[in-house]
Design a protein around this motif. Structure first.
Motif, mmCIF file in Angstrom:
data_model
loop_
_atom_site.group_PDB
_atom_site.id
_atom_site.type_symbol
_atom_site.label_atom_id
_atom_site.label_comp_id
_atom_site.label_asym_id
_atom_site.label_seq_id
_atom_site.Cartn_x
_atom_site.Cartn_y
_atom_site.Cartn_z
ATOM 1 N N CYS A 102 -7.926 66.238 10.844
ATOM 2 C CA CYS A 102 -7.851 65.445 9.450
ATOM 3 C C CYS A 102 -7.718 66.813 8.380
ATOM 4 C CB CYS A 102 -8.226 64.647 9.547
ATOM 5 S SG CYS A 102 -8.363 62.922 10.294
ATOM 6 N N CYS A 160 -6.960 59.268 8.673
ATOM 7 C CA CYS A 160 -7.807 59.662 8.723
ATOM 8 C C CYS A 160 -8.838 59.483 7.509
ATOM 9 C CB CYS A 160 -7.944 61.379 8.185
ATOM 10 S SG CYS A 160 -6.301 61.875 9.304
ATOM 11 N N THR A 198 -12.513 59.537 7.878
ATOM 12 C CA THR A 198 -12.724 61.001 8.150
ATOM 13 C C THR A 198 -13.037 61.200 6.197
ATOM 14 O OG1 THR A 198 -11.741 61.497 9.815
ATOM 15 C CG2 THR A 198 -12.129 62.953 8.707
#
Length: 671
Positions: free
Chosen positions: A169, A199, A202
Motif C-alpha cells: 500500500c 488500503c 492502512t
C-alpha cells in the motif's frame, strides 16, 4: 405561376385578406388574455397553497414518524458504537452496520467521554510496514524527489511493490503520486482506485490513512473535469470519511473534507457539499455537544446552534457521563422525500427542502414556496418546505391557471396559423394542378389531332380515288394503320393512368427473364429508334435470376423510358440499357441511360408528378402528355420497387427501375 397571371394576383389578394381577417382578431384576443393572466396571478398562488396543504401535512407526519423510528432503532446501534469506541467490545457489531446501511443520511458519527474528549476515530494501525523502510524504497524516493527521474522512480516502485507485499500500500501510494507528476493520468487513476479500495485500513508511518489519501488524490486528479465527474469522486471520498469505524485521524478527515469542498466548487450538488461541510466543521459540533454530556437520557434528536445563524440536527444517545451521536444531513434525505412525493402522486410537480434552524427561505426558494411547516412542533428546529418543481420564480410555477390561459392563446394562434397555411397550400396546390391539367388537355389535344389529321387525309385520298397504283394505295393504308395504332397507344396510356388513379389496374405476376423484357421493349421501340437513327447498347448479363413481375407492365415502363430518351436527346444518338443485381437489398436495378439534354436538379423531384413537364428549350417542342414518368413510378411501386433518376443538364439522364427479385404480391394490385 407567372407574376402577371390574373390567377396569381387573385391568389395574393386572397392570402392578404385571410391573414388580416385572422391576425388582427388574434392579436386583440391575445392582449385581453394577457390581462386576464396578470389578474389571475395572486389568486392562483393562494389556491396552490390551499391545494397542497393536505399534502404537506401528510408528508410532515410521515417524516416525523420516520425520524422517531430512526431514534428508536438508533438507540441500540449507537450504544454498540459507543462500546466499541470505549474499547468495551471488539467491533460495533451487526446492529451498527445495519443501522448505518439503512440510514445513509447520518454523517460525522462521534463518541465523547465525560470530559468531552473525542473517542472516535480510534487510533490508526499500520499493517503495511510500520517504521521499517527497505533500502529500495529510499532509493526510489530519491529518484523521484531528488533526481526528478520520474520514469526510473516509477519502475523502481513497481519492482518494490512485487517484492514487498506487506508494504504494497505504501509503495503503490508513492507510485500513483509519481505517475501523476509524470503526466500518466490514466495509469495513475487506476493505481489510485486500487489503493482506495484495498488500503482503507492502512496508514503510513505518520498515521496517514492511505485509502483516504488516495481517494482525495483521485479527486484532485479530476479537478479540471466536469462537475459530474468531480461529484462522483467526491461521493467516493465521502463514503470513507463518513464511516466512523474507518481508522483515520480526525485532522486528516477534516482536511480531506475541506479540500474536497474546494475542488467541488459551487456548481456541484448540494447533498455532497452539505455532507462534506458537516465533516469539515465537526469540531464545532463536538464542542456544542460536550455541554450535553451527562444530561442526555435515552436516544433523541437535538437541534444545536454551532455558529451564529447555523443550526445542526444530531441524534444523541447518552452513555453514563458521555454520549454518542451522528449528525443528520438534510440534503441527503432528498431521495426519501422524493419517494414520499411520488407516493402522493405528485412526482414532477413538487419538490421538498428540509432545513435546520430558524433562517427564512432564500428569495429564489420563496419564489417557489408552496407550503412550509415545522416538524415536531419546532422541537427539532427542523422545517419542511414544499417547493414547486422546475426552475423560475413563483410567477412561473404558482399560476397554473394563468399558464393555461397563456398556452390556450398560443395554441389558438398555432391552430389558426396551421389552418391558414393548410388552406393556402391547398389553394396553391389546386391552382397549380388546374394549370397542369389545362396544359395536359392542350398537349393531349395536339397529340390526338396529329394522327386524326393524318387518318382523315389519307382516308379522303382513298375515298376520292386519287391514288395512282396499288403501291400508293397500300402506302395510304399503312399510314392509316400506323396512325390508328399511335392513337390507340395514346388513348390506352390515358386509360391506364385513369385505372391506376382509381386503383383498378391489375397486375399478374409470373417469372420472366430480364433479357426477354429488354428485347421485347427494344423491339416495340424499333420503328422509333430506326426513324431517329438511334443505336441501342445492351448490358444485361445472362446470369441474372428471373424476375417475378407483370411482363406487359414492365415492358410498358421500359417503353416510356426509352421513348423519353429518344425524345430528349439532341445530337447524341444512343441509348444504353443496363441490368445489375443488388444482392444485399435483393433488388434488380434496370437502367435506361441516354446522353440527352438532362434535367436540372431542382426539377428532378417533380418529374414523376402527374401532368408535370420540365420547361426547357428542347422539351418545349416535344409532344407529350406528362403522364409517362408518372406511369413508370406507379408500375415500379406496384411491384414493390421504385424508380430513381440521376441527371445533369447537358450530360444526359439515367433512369433506374429498382424491382425486387423475391416473389411477393404487388403492393397496388386491385381486381
Amino acid at each position: 405561376m407567372r407574376a402577371s397571371d390574373p390567377h396569381a394576383r387573385r391568389l395574393r389578394r386572397f392570402v392578404l385578406l385571410v391573414i388580416l381577417a385572422v391576425a388582427l382578431p388574434s392579436l386583440l384576443l391575445s392582449g385581453f388574455g394577457l390581462i386576464a393572466i396578470q389578474n389571475e396571478h395572486d389568486a392562483t398562488l393562494q389556491r396552490l397553497r390551499a391545494l397542497y396543504a393536505p399534502t404537506l401535512q401528510r408528508l410532515s407526519g410521515s417524516l416525523e414518524a420516520r425520524l422517531e423510528a430512526i431514534a428508536a432503532r438508533g438507540s441500540g446501534a449507537l450504544e454498540a458504537l459507543g462500546r466499541w469506541a470505549a474499547r468495551e467490545s471488539r467491533s460495533p457489531g451487526p446492529d451498527w452496520a445495519g443501522f448505518r446501511a439503512d440510514v445513509p443520511w447520518l454523517v460525522g458519527c462521534f463518541a465523547l467521554d465525560g470530559q468531552g474528549r473525542s473517542l472516535l476515530p480510534r487510533p490508526v494501525t499500520d499493517p503495511g510496514g510500520g517504521q521499517f523502510e527497505p533500502a529500495a524504497l529510499r532509493r526510489a524516493r530519491a529518484a523521484e524527489l531528488e533526481r526528478k527521474d520520474l520514469v526510473a522512480a516509477a519502475a523502481a516502485y513497481r519492482e518494490l511493490a512485487a517484492a514487498w507485499p506487506e508494504g504494497r500500500c505504501r509503495v503503490q501510494n508513492a507510485l500513483a503520486r509519481t505517475l501523476l507528476r509524470a503526466g500518466q493520468r490514466a495509469e495513475a487513476s487506476r493505481q489510485l482506485d486500487e489503493l482506495a479500495a484495498a488500503c482503507s485500513e492502512t496508514a503510513d508511518a505518520f498515521g496517514y490513512n492511505l485509502g483516504v489519501g488516495a481517494a482525495l488524490l483521485r479527486l484532485e486528479s479530476v479537478s479540471r473535469d466536469g462537475i459530474p465527474v468531480r461529484e462522483r469522486q467526491a461521493q467516493a471520498l465521502l463514503r470513507k470519511l463518513a464511516d466512523p469505524v474507518l481508522p483515520v485521524q480526525a485532522a486528516q478527515r477534516r482536511f480531506a473534507a475541506r479540500r474536497a469542498l474546494e475542488l467541488l466548487g459551487s456548481g456541484a450538488g448540494h447533498e455532497a457539499r452539505q455532507a462534506l461541510a458537516a465533516l469539515a466543521d465537526e469540531g464545532e459540533l463536538h464542542a456544542a455537544c460536550a455541554g450535553l454530556a451527562g444530561r442526555v437520557r435515552g436516544c433523541a434528536w437535538y437541534s444545536l446552534e454551532t455558529a451564529p445563524g447555523r443550526s445542526r440536527l444530531v441524534l444523541l444517545r447518552g452513555r453514563g457521563d458521555g454520549l454518542v451521536g451522528c449528525e443528520l444531513v438534510p440534503a441527503r434525505m432528498a431521495e426519501a422525500l422524493d419517494a414520499l412525493i411520488d407516493s402522493a402522486g405528485l412526482g414532477g410537480q413538487l419538490g421538498t427542502a428540509l432545513r435546520v434552524g430558524r433562517a427564512p427561505p432564500s428569495a429564489e426558494e420563496l419564489g417557489r414556496l408552496a407550503g412550509s411547516t415545522w416538524l415536531g412542533d419546532e422541537r427539532y428546529a427542523l422545517r419542511l418546505d414544499l417547493l414547486l418543481a422546475g426552475d423560475g420564480a413563483l410567477q412561473a410555477a404558482g399560476r397554473s391557471r394563468a399558464q393555461l390561459y397563456l398556452w390556450s392563446l398560443v395554441l389558438l394562434v398555432i391552430v389558426l396559423g396551421l389552418g391558414i397555411g393548410a388552406t393556402l397550400w391547398q389553394v396553391v396546390r389546386e391552382t397549380r394542378l388546374s394549370a397542369l391539367k389545362t396544359d395536359f388537355v392542350s398537349n393531349v389535344s395536339h397529340e390526338l389531332r396529329t394522327p386524326l389529321t393524318s387518318i382523315r387525309l389519307f382516308s379522303d385520298t382513298l375515298l376520292m380515288d386519287r391514288v395512282q397504283d396499288e403501291g400508293e394505295r397500300r402506302e395510304c393504308l399503312q399510314v392509316i394503320g400506323q396512325e390508328s395504332e399511335r392513337l390507340s397507344r395514346l388513348v390506352e396510356r390515358i386509360l391506364d393512368f385513369a385505372r391506376m388513379e382509381a386503383g383498378r389496374r391489375a397486375y399478374r405476376l409470373a417469372p420472366v427473364r430480364i433479357e426477354e423484357l429488354v428485347d421485347e421493349a427494344v423491339a416495340a421501340c424499333r420503328p422509333l429508334l430506326d426513324e431517329k437513327g438511334f443505336a441501342v447498347e445492351r448490358d444485361v448479363p445472362d446470369s441474372l435470376p428471373a424476375l417475378q413481375a407483370d411482363r406487359d407492365a414492365i415492358v410498358e415502363a421500359l417503353l416510356n423510358l426509352i421513348s423519353n430518351a429518344v425524345k430528349y436527346s439532341a445530337e447524341s444518338r444512343s441509348v444504353r440499357l443496363e441490368a445489375r443485381l443488388d444482392a444485399e437489398q435483393g433488388m434488380l436495378r434496370l437502367a435506361v441511360v441516354d446522353r440527352g439534354i438532362g434535367i436540372p436538379r431542382q426539377e428532378q423531384a417533380r418529374i414523376f408528378d402527374k401532368f408535370y413537364r420540365v420547361e426547357t428549350g428542347l422539351s418545349d417542342h416535344v409532344a407529350g402528355s406528362g403522364l409517362g414518368l408518372s406511369l413508370v413510378r406507379y408500375i415500379a411501386r406496384a411491384h414493390g420497387g421504385d424508380v430513381e433518376v440521376e441527371s445533369a443538364p447537358g450530360r444526359g439522364s439515367t433512369f433506374t427501375l429498382r424491382l425486387p427479385i423475391s416473389q411477393r404480391e404487388p403492393e397496388a394490385e386491385h381486381g
